[in-house]
Design a protein around this motif. Structure first.
Motif, PDB file in Angstrom:
ATOM      1  N   GLU A 105       0.826  -1.216   0.000  1.00 59.77           N
ATOM      2  CA  GLU A 105       0.000   0.000   0.000  1.00 59.77           C
ATOM      3  C   GLU A 105       0.856   1.260   0.000  1.00 59.77           C
ATOM      4  OE1 GLU A 105      -3.891  -1.909   2.328  1.00 59.77           O
ATOM      5  OE2 GLU A 105      -2.310  -0.930   3.482  1.00 59.77           O
ATOM      6  N   ASN A 106       1.981   1.212   0.712  1.00 59.62           N
ATOM      7  CA  ASN A 106       2.885   2.362   0.722  1.00 59.62           C
ATOM      8  C   ASN A 106       3.404   2.689  -0.678  1.00 59.62           C
ATOM      9  OD1 ASN A 106       3.997   3.812   3.339  1.00 59.62           O
ATOM     10  ND2 ASN A 106       3.365   1.746   3.963  1.00 59.62           N
ATOM     11  N   ILE A 107       3.521   1.674  -1.531  1.00 61.88           N
ATOM     12  CA  ILE A 107       4.022   1.887  -2.897  1.00 61.88           C
ATOM     13  C   ILE A 107       2.870   2.196  -3.852  1.00 61.88           C
ATOM     14  CG2 ILE A 107       5.424   0.868  -4.741  1.00 61.88           C
ATOM     15  CD1 ILE A 107       6.558  -1.035  -2.519  1.00 61.88           C
ATOM     16  N   VAL A 108       1.683   1.733  -3.500  1.00 63.96           N
ATOM     17  CA  VAL A 108       0.499   1.979  -4.335  1.00 63.96           C
ATOM     18  C   VAL A 108       0.002   3.421  -4.175  1.00 63.96           C
ATOM     19  CG1 VAL A 108      -1.980   1.433  -4.516  1.00 63.96           C
ATOM     20  CG2 VAL A 108      -0.282  -0.415  -4.538  1.00 63.96           C
ATOM     21  N   LEU A 109      -0.007   3.920  -2.932  1.00 67.15           N
ATOM     22  CA  LEU A 109      -0.636   5.222  -2.663  1.00 67.15           C
ATOM     23  C   LEU A 109      -0.104   6.376  -3.524  1.00 67.15           C
ATOM     24  CD1 LEU A 109      -1.119   4.905   1.198  1.00 67.15           C
ATOM     25  CD2 LEU A 109      -2.922   5.164  -0.528  1.00 67.15           C
ATOM     26  N   PRO A 110       1.232   6.541  -3.655  1.00 63.88           N
ATOM     27  CA  PRO A 110       1.683   7.656  -4.505  1.00 63.88           C
ATOM     28  C   PRO A 110       1.241   7.519  -5.959  1.00 63.88           C
ATOM     29  CG  PRO A 110       3.567   6.508  -3.466  1.00 63.88           C
ATOM     30  CD  PRO A 110       2.331   5.827  -3.005  1.00 63.88           C
ATOM     31  N   GLN A 111       1.031   6.285  -6.390  1.00 60.69           N
ATOM     32  CA  GLN A 111       0.569   6.091  -7.771  1.00 60.69           C
ATOM     33  C   GLN A 111      -0.897   6.487  -7.907  1.00 60.69           C
ATOM     34  OE1 GLN A 111       2.174   2.350  -9.722  1.00 60.69           O
ATOM     35  NE2 GLN A 111       2.484   1.792  -7.575  1.00 60.69           N
ATOM     36  N   LEU A 112      -1.710   6.145  -6.907  1.00 59.37           N
ATOM     37  CA  LEU A 112      -3.124   6.534  -6.941  1.00 59.37           C
ATOM     38  C   LEU A 112      -3.239   8.056  -6.980  1.00 59.37           C
ATOM     39  CD1 LEU A 112      -4.794   4.069  -4.377  1.00 59.37           C
ATOM     40  CD2 LEU A 112      -4.431   3.770  -6.844  1.00 59.37           C
ATOM     41  N   ALA A 113      -2.346   8.719  -6.226  1.00 55.48           N
ATOM     42  CA  ALA A 113      -2.364  10.190  -6.194  1.00 55.48           C
ATOM     43  C   ALA A 113      -2.072  10.779  -7.571  1.00 55.48           C
ATOM     44  CB  ALA A 113      -1.352  10.705  -5.168  1.00 55.48           C
ATOM     45  N   GLU A 114      -1.404  10.000  -8.432  1.00 51.62           N
ATOM     46  CA  GLU A 114      -1.106  10.472  -9.784  1.00 51.62           C
ATOM     47  C   GLU A 114      -2.134   9.962 -10.792  1.00 51.62           C
ATOM     48  OE1 GLU A 114       1.298  12.683 -10.934  1.00 51.62           O
ATOM     49  OE2 GLU A 114       1.449  13.051  -8.783  1.00 51.62           O
ATOM     50  N   GLY A 115      -3.184   9.321 -10.289  1.00 50.98           N
ATOM     51  CA  GLY A 115      -4.265   8.900 -11.177  1.00 50.98           C
ATOM     52  C   GLY A 115      -4.104   7.526 -11.797  1.00 50.98           C
ATOM     53  N   VAL A 116      -3.138   6.746 -11.300  1.00 54.89           N
ATOM     54  CA  VAL A 116      -2.950   5.387 -11.815  1.00 54.89           C
ATOM     55  C   VAL A 116      -4.045   4.488 -11.238  1.00 54.89           C
ATOM     56  CG1 VAL A 116      -1.340   3.411 -11.854  1.00 54.89           C
ATOM     57  CG2 VAL A 116      -0.456   5.756 -11.980  1.00 54.89           C
ATOM     58  N   GLY A 123       0.129  -3.930  -9.391  1.00 61.02           N
ATOM     59  CA  GLY A 123       1.025  -4.753 -10.211  1.00 61.02           C
ATOM     60  C   GLY A 123       2.425  -4.168 -10.260  1.00 61.02           C
ATOM     61  N   HIS A 124       2.496  -2.864 -10.405  1.00 65.05           N
ATOM     62  CA  HIS A 124       3.793  -2.190 -10.453  1.00 65.05           C
ATOM     63  C   HIS A 124       4.501  -2.294  -9.099  1.00 65.05           C
ATOM     64  CE1 HIS A 124       6.913   0.469 -11.679  1.00 65.05           C
ATOM     65  NE2 HIS A 124       6.484   1.529 -11.015  1.00 65.05           N
ATOM     66  N   ALA A 125       3.737  -2.119  -8.020  1.00 63.96           N
ATOM     67  CA  ALA A 125       4.311  -2.239  -6.679  1.00 63.96           C
ATOM     68  C   ALA A 125       4.906  -3.629  -6.481  1.00 63.96           C
ATOM     69  CB  ALA A 125       3.250  -1.948  -5.615  1.00 63.96           C
ATOM     70  N   ARG A 126       4.157  -4.648  -6.881  1.00 69.11           N
ATOM     71  CA  ARG A 126       4.634  -6.035  -6.746  1.00 69.11           C
ATOM     72  C   ARG A 126       5.910  -6.251  -7.545  1.00 69.11           C
ATOM     73  NH1 ARG A 126       1.888  -9.885  -3.211  1.00 69.11           N
ATOM     74  NH2 ARG A 126       0.011  -8.727  -2.667  1.00 69.11           N
ATOM     75  N   ALA A 127       5.929  -5.738  -8.774  1.00 68.97           N
ATOM     76  CA  ALA A 127       7.114  -5.923  -9.634  1.00 68.97           C
ATOM     77  C   ALA A 127       8.340  -5.253  -9.016  1.00 68.97           C
ATOM     78  CB  ALA A 127       6.832  -5.358 -11.026  1.00 68.97           C
ATOM     79  N   LEU A 128       8.155  -4.046  -8.491  1.00 66.54           N
ATOM     80  CA  LEU A 128       9.269  -3.349  -7.844  1.00 66.54           C
ATOM     81  C   LEU A 128       9.782  -4.152  -6.644  1.00 66.54           C
ATOM     82  CD1 LEU A 128       7.988   0.356  -7.888  1.00 66.54           C
ATOM     83  CD2 LEU A 128      10.095  -0.459  -8.972  1.00 66.54           C
TER      84      LEU A 128
END
Ligand code: ADP
Ligand code: ADP
Length: 225
Positions: A105-116, A123-128
């Protein structure tokens, strides 16, 4: 391609008073995509000031900051904040992960803030996380992770929005030597895989020597080690 360029950066505190202190006096550096550069700077030499200016958290008195070739001087605050959120990732000595959220969630949240979209962000968080060996820790909160795992997740979060520039301030400063090595290798993997330009302040000369270049901050300027 030059991803981060500082050109003749000058910065003084308490300007115009008898306590004026000139911290940066024409600091310049250019970092290419995919390049990891070590910045060795004893405390008090202006390392934090330089990283904050490079990361658009502070402004210089003179000189230019270019990110992805674009001049940052003169941009509105709104545009600067947008560039900072999209194109700059920060990692500090302490992880600063949000304690009530899981690693993922810590890696997902900044992406949601950018509209992802949520599924894409996850998926991107998991890959990272997989790429730096913490894929199995996705559902743990920060407090349940080891120090090395916390820092690897912090790097993943910094890279969540695919920035061009990574700025790290003593990212292994709080870790034992073996864990430092693991975190360092993870960081280098991410730099190579993503083609980031990375500027990493460190006191660890052994790790600095393993980066592409070692620079020193001295008398307000950046010099080759
Ligand atoms: P470093 O990260 O290398 O320890 P800093 O960039 O934090 O160095 O600070 C460099 C110098 O500028 C220090 O002498 C510090 O005391 C001074 N300084 C930093 N921030 C401020 C501020 N907001 N006001 C006045 N002086 C400051
Ligand atoms: P805004 O200015 O739009 O409120 P934020 O304050 O949320 O933007 O900052 C965006 C990012 O910049 C954060 O994720 C954080 O990592 C970094 N940041 C912001 N302020 C500071 C600060 N004072 N010191 C270090 N990093 C900061």
């Amino acid at each position: 391609m030059i991803s981060l360029e500082l050109d003749g950066i000058e910065k003084a505190y308490n300007k115009g008073t008898d306590k004026e202190v000139a911290v940066l006096r024409g600091a310049s550096v250019a970092i290419k995509a995919g390049e990891a550069v070590a910045l060795v700077a004893p405390s008090g030499t202006g390392k934090s000031t330089l990283l904050h200016i490079a990361g658009l958290l502070d402004t210089a008195d003179a000189g230019a900051v270019r990110i992805g070739g674009e001049e940052m001087t003169g941009l509105s605050d709104r545009r600067r904040t947008g560039v900072r959120r999209r194109d700059v990732g920060f990692v500090y000595q302490f992880h600063h992960l949000l304690p009530e959220f899981t690693a993922e969630e810590n890696i997902v949240l900044p992406q949601l803030a950018e509209g992802v979209a949520q599924s894409v962000a996850a998926g991107h968080a998991r890959a990272l996380m997989e790429s730096v060996g913490v894929g199995g820790r996705a559902d743990h909160r920060p407090a349940a992770l080891s120090g090395g795992e916390q820092q690897r997740v912090a790097f993943c979060r910094a890279l969540a929005n695919r920035p061009r520039v990574l700025l790290a301030d003593e990212p292994t400063g709080n870790l034992d030597p073996e864990t430092s090595d693991t975190v360092f290798e993870a960081m280098m993997t991410l730099v190579r895989e993503t083609g980031l330009a990375a500027l990493i302040a460190t006191h660890n000369m052994e790790l600095a020597a393993r980066m592409d270049r070692v620079l020193r901050l001295q008398d307000g300027r950046i010099v080759c080690d």
